[in-house]
Design an enzyme around this catalytic site. Structure first.
Site, PDB file in Angstrom:
ATOM      1  CB  ILE B  91      -0.758   0.237   1.175  1.00 43.37           C
ATOM      2  CG1 ILE B  91      -1.657  -1.095   1.150  1.00 43.37           C
ATOM      3  CG2 ILE B  91      -1.847   1.219   1.283  1.00 43.37           C
ATOM      4  CD1 ILE B  91      -2.414  -1.521   2.722  1.00 43.37           C
ATOM      5  CB  CYS B  92       1.676   3.847  -2.139  1.00 42.01           C
ATOM      6  SG  CYS B  92       2.294   5.675  -2.334  1.00 42.01           S
ATOM      7  CG  LEU B  93      -2.586   5.728   3.597  1.00 39.85           C
ATOM      8  CD1 LEU B  93      -3.208   6.721   2.711  1.00 39.85           C
ATOM      9  CD2 LEU B  93      -3.177   4.807   4.291  1.00 39.85           C
TER      10      LEU B  93
END
Lengths: 508, 199
Positions: B91-93
């Protein structure tokens, strides 16, 4: 480029190629009486790349920074620790900070992440304190165990300490912020140090913070030499040659990589990235390969005939037009008519890639070649030393009589160095008369260097006057190539000042 | 330090279970082992998105330095989203990286992930192929995401024409998931997907 600039350069090169002019004759004598006059002005006239800078030790820089911190904390009546946050956030522009503080103190403190953004958010931290519960470690503690930044988010001291340790171990120091969600208030130095207990953690915090301060200070730059602790200081943030007095590393003050006149810092970065990038491999592939028109497998043509047979699908085709070979028969040149088929768009992309690769390789090969030659200069120097020794032993002059050979060798190195760095510059230059002129001057320097190098190698048959004359010419050619760079450099300095003033106005 | 992590997770676990979102079946957390170092999360696809009706399972690994460092979270359920890798589920968060704050909890993480499903950030992509489709062919993206939700997350929308194309490839001996990935990546262009699979 304006015509005016062009004209001045033309003038310069004209006078340079012909008569040096009386002014030059009287004022520029690079090779005699060196060191008898130490005035900066004179130095910079003698060496156009001369730069004023200091090479400082860590303690000296610490003292320097502390002077700024003290002066800001005195004039605004704030703690030295907050003064550090402000100076770090504003690149140590002391007067700017004071002016901003006078106009709007609150917005300055918010922008510098000392005060939270209004309005204060839900105060969840404060609430947990009232219940005596720290929301990070979920333990109930007595009120005096809690600490808070200006944002009012309250957490227990053990959690703060743990938070700092984790951040420091990740290399973060001046950027440590509050633990609350969506809160960006920074923890100032005194707050961190009052809660941090382990001595080695405190030491690391201070080291990291010092690095951050130096990096944010426009007048300071760490020496890039391996394990070197020195810090350069220069009042002007220009691309100029500085040498570390401790490890002798020579570099550009503005960007910290090897000195690169006449190429500017940004172009140099682009060039080095390009050289390191394997996008050039991709370029090679598109320049030297085509896809089989039938099965689309990638084919590299490694020589000879244009009649190709795909090794994969055995399709026979013409390398020139990618058409079926059968249609060619004996009339090979017929395929030129394919130039106008719909394939042309595809073709021209390939042709462009091939052309771009050719251009890049042209500049890259020369860049690499001079870089290699420079490394060989050390051997030349060694050879000169041996030669001089031999001469002195044979009673043909004393050691001092042959010193001019060393001067010649060091000039040769300098010229080669500049020449090497003209290639990235030329590569990125727009085609046109300006580039033609530059490359003409570049070729002239190259010729003079070869001449000089020959004369050094044949020192016994060259008389000293001849050699020194050649040195003078080579240096003049070199300076001609640098002229544009040095001018732009000083112009940028003025522009930079203008930009900063504009920024101030807009922020007000 | 590990003590704080365990204490926090225990408490947060209770917080999530008692939260109103659980009552609405929007988020869920389960323990994987007794040491509170690994958990299984679940979020419901938000309404009015291609993920609506799907249930997405998450792997949550709690580092020893929690809560001073963020938990490591990835999607176990395969999902078609610009900020989530369609291959690994990474995930890119920002809050799972440098914007993490020690006062955040598992509940805030799960709710942020749910918000990410509603509002993708294609300019900060994790999966470049998905992000390009999201920007250039938004309708194609919606269809694909819906299809993936149906297949992998138990979503409601069956898409016969997309299934058809996949069957065409599986008939040629391609594994079903590989066929789906190839078709999704090439905007369901059967010819180009085939080309890619057989090259």
């Amino acid at each position: 480029m304006t015509t005016e600039e062009y004209d001045t350069e033309m003038d310069y090169s004209d006078s340079d190629c012909g008569d040096p002019g009386y002014e030059d004759y009287y004022n520029v004598h690079p090779w005699d009486g060196e060191g008898d006059n130490d005035i900066d002005n004179d130095q910079s006239r003698r060496d156009p790349e001369y730069a004023v800078y200091d090479c400082l030790r860590i303690e000296e820089v610490e003292r320097l920074l502390n002077e700024d911190v003290e002066s800001l904390s005195n004039s605004l009546h704030i703690t030295p620790s907050l003064a550090k946050v402000l100076l770090h956030a504003h690149n140590w522009a002391l007067q700017d900070i004071i002016a901003k503080y006078r106009t709007n103190a609150s917005s300055l403190l918010i922008n510098s992440k000392i005060k939270p953004l209004p309005p204060l958010d839900s105060l969840s931290g404060l609430k947990s304190q009232r219940n005596g519960l720290c929301s990070v470690c979920v333990a109930i503690q007595s009120a005096e165990k809690f600490s808070t930044l200006t944002c009012g988010h309250s957490f227990c001291k053990d959690c703060w300490c743990m938070h700092f340790e984790v951040q420091i171990s990740q290399g973060i120091s001046t950027g440590i912020s509050c633990m609350a969600q969506d809160c960006n208030v920074l923890a100032p130095e005194d707050f961190v140090l009052s809660l941090l207990t382990k001595p080695n953690m405190r030491e690391r915090y201070q080291q990291f913070a010092f690095c951050d301060y130096v990096k944010s200070h426009p007048q300071l730059r760490f020496c890039p030499g391996p394990n070197c602790q020195m810090i350069m200081r220069s009042k002007e943030q220009r691309a100029k040659r500085v040498m570390c007095s401790s490890c002798k590393t020579v570099f550009c003050f503005r960007c910290g990589i090897d000195y690169h006149a006449p190429t500017d810092c940004n172009t140099m970065k682009k060039w080095l990235t390009k050289c390191a990038d394997d996008s050039e491999t991709a370029n090679y592939i598109s320049a030297h390969t085509k896809d089989c028109p039938k099965c689309h497998i990638c084919i590299e043509k490694n020589g000879g005939c244009n009649h190709m047979q795909c090794y994969n699908c055995k399709y026979d085709f013409c390398w020139m037009c990618l058409g079926d070979w059968k249609a060619h028969g004996s009339e090979y040149y017929v395929c030129s008519r394919y130039k106008e088929n719909p394939n042309i768009a595809h073709e021209s992309v390939l042709a462009q890639a091939r052309e771009a690769l050719k251009k890049y390789l042209h500049y890259y090969e020369r860049w690499e070649n001079h870089s290699k030659s420079l490394k060989l200069e050390e051997q030349t120097l060694e050879a000169i030393k041996m030669q001089i020794n031999k001469k002195v032993m044979n009673y043909s002059g004393t050691w001092i009589d042959w010193q001019h050979l060393f001067a010649a060798a060091s000039l040769l190195t300098r010229c080669r160095y500049t020449l090497q760095y003209t290639y990235p510059y030329a590569y990125y230059m727009e085609p046109g008369p300006r580039k033609e002129l530059f490359e003409y001057q570049q070729a002239q320097l190259e010729a003079e260097i070869e001449d000089l190098s020959w004369k050094i190698e044949h020192a016994e048959t060259t008389n000293r006057g001849d050699l020194e004359n050649q040195m003078d010419i080579a240096e003049k050619r070199r300076v001609t190539l640098l002229k544009d760079f040095l001018e732009k450099n000083s112009r940028r300095k003025e522009e930079g000042r203008g930009e900063r003033e504009r920024e101030n106005i807009s922020e007000k | 330090m590990a003590n704080i992590a365990a204490l926090r997770i225990q408490r947060e676990f209770k917080e999530v279970i008692r939260s109103e979102e659980v009552a609405k079946c929007a988020i869920k957390v389960e323990l994987v082992n007794d040491s509170f170092t690994e958990l299984k999360g679940e979020i419901a696809g938000p309404p009015d998105t291609p993920y609506e009706g799907g249930n997405f399972v998450l792997e949550i690994k709690v580092p020893e330095t929690y809560p001073f460092n963020p938990p490591k979270v990835r999607f176990i359920t395969k999902i078609w989203h610009p900020n989530i890798s369609s291959v690994t589920g990474a995930i890119c968060l920002d809050i799972l990286k440098d914007q993490w704050a020690a006062a955040m909890t598992l509940r805030t993480v799960l709710l942020s992930l749910q918000a990410l499903l509603s509002a993708a950030e294609p300019d900060d992509p994790q999966d470049a192929v998905v992000a390009r489709q999201y920007k250039e062919h938004p309708e194609m993206f919606r269809q694909t995401a819906k299809h993936w939700t149906y297949v992998y997350a138990g979503g409601p929308a069956k898409m016969p024409d997309l299934d058809d194309k996949i069957r065409r490839l599986t008939d040629m001996g391609i594994e079903e998931h590989n066929a789906r990935v190839a078709l999704s990546s090439y905007n369901w262009d059967l010819e180009r997907a085939t080309e890619q699979l057989f090259s």
